[in-house]
Design a protein around this motif. Structure first.
Motif, PDB file in Angstrom:
ATOM      1  N   ALA A  39      50.849  71.293  40.754  1.00  0.00           N
ATOM      2  CA  ALA A  39      50.111  71.236  39.276  1.00  0.00           C
ATOM      3  C   ALA A  39      49.239  72.494  39.697  1.00  0.00           C
ATOM      4  N   VAL A  40      49.094  73.098  38.546  1.00  0.00           N
ATOM      5  CA  VAL A  40      48.135  74.467  38.582  1.00  0.00           C
ATOM      6  C   VAL A  40      47.072  74.567  37.444  1.00  0.00           C
ATOM      7  N   LEU A  41      46.041  74.565  38.004  1.00  0.00           N
ATOM      8  CA  LEU A  41      44.622  74.806  37.047  1.00  0.00           C
ATOM      9  C   LEU A  41      44.518  76.156  36.532  1.00  0.00           C
ATOM     10  N   LEU A  74      35.897  72.359  38.249  1.00  0.00           N
ATOM     11  CA  LEU A  74      36.436  72.157  39.286  1.00  0.00           C
ATOM     12  C   LEU A  74      35.345  71.518  40.363  1.00  0.00           C
ATOM     13  N   PHE A  75      34.206  71.371  40.015  1.00  0.00           N
ATOM     14  CA  PHE A  75      33.232  70.543  40.696  1.00  0.00           C
ATOM     15  C   PHE A  75      33.446  69.047  40.598  1.00  0.00           C
ATOM     16  N   VAL A  76      33.768  68.829  39.309  1.00  0.00           N
ATOM     17  CA  VAL A  76      34.111  67.183  38.907  1.00  0.00           C
ATOM     18  C   VAL A  76      35.224  66.734  39.667  1.00  0.00           C
ATOM     19  N   GLY A  98      37.279  63.949  45.027  1.00  0.00           N
ATOM     20  CA  GLY A  98      37.953  63.951  46.028  1.00  0.00           C
ATOM     21  C   GLY A  98      39.237  64.527  45.746  1.00  0.00           C
ATOM     22  N   ALA A  99      39.498  65.272  44.613  1.00  0.00           N
ATOM     23  CA  ALA A  99      40.905  65.636  44.230  1.00  0.00           C
ATOM     24  C   ALA A  99      41.346  66.928  44.169  1.00  0.00           C
ATOM     25  N   LEU A 100      40.353  67.788  44.239  1.00  0.00           N
ATOM     26  CA  LEU A 100      40.595  69.237  44.148  1.00  0.00           C
ATOM     27  C   LEU A 100      41.980  69.671  45.013  1.00  0.00           C
ATOM     28  N   GLU A 101      41.828  69.328  46.225  1.00  0.00           N
ATOM     29  CA  GLU A 101      43.148  69.600  46.887  1.00  0.00           C
ATOM     30  C   GLU A 101      44.721  69.558  46.348  1.00  0.00           C
TER      31      GLU A 101
END
Length: 117
Positions: free
Chosen positions: A74-76, A84-86, A91-94
């Protein structure tokens, strides 16, 4: 509003407006449509997102998990620092690749993305 388009290799979601608790009723249908397309790459265009809470983050996380379960990614694209902070707080940014090259040309209040790995 969430618009979905597909190419032979990817599914792109263009999110406009708030991605929050008030919009949660559409998340299961969107998730089912994206999953049904079975593309390896899910691109989430967030240039027009005005607000995202933990409910919106959970929706994005479910899309990323679904893609990973199929061996994809998945690409943002166009996510700003607060989005990105949310995801980072959750704990899901990775779970996401961040497209740092994309520029939200036609969005008047586009914010430069921080340099987060």
């Amino acid at each position: 509003m969430i618009d979905i388009s597909a190419s032979p290799t990817s599914t792109t979601l263009v999110v406009s407006g708030d991605l929050d608790l008030a919009e949660r009723d559409q998340f299961p249908e969107v998730t089912a449509r994206v999953t049904g397309l079975r593309r390896q790459l899910v691109v989430i265009d967030m240039c027009r997102v005005t607000f995202m809470d933990s409910t919106g983050a959970a929706f994005l996380i479910s899309l990323a998990d679904s893609s990973r379960n199929r061996g994809g990614a998945a690409v943002l694209r166009g996510a700003d620092a607060r989005d990105l902070f949310v995801l980072e707080v959750c704990g899901a940014l990775e779970l996401f690749r961040i497209d740092r090259d994309h520029r939200c040309d036609d969005v008047p209040d586009a914010v430069e993305e921080p340099s987060i790995v």
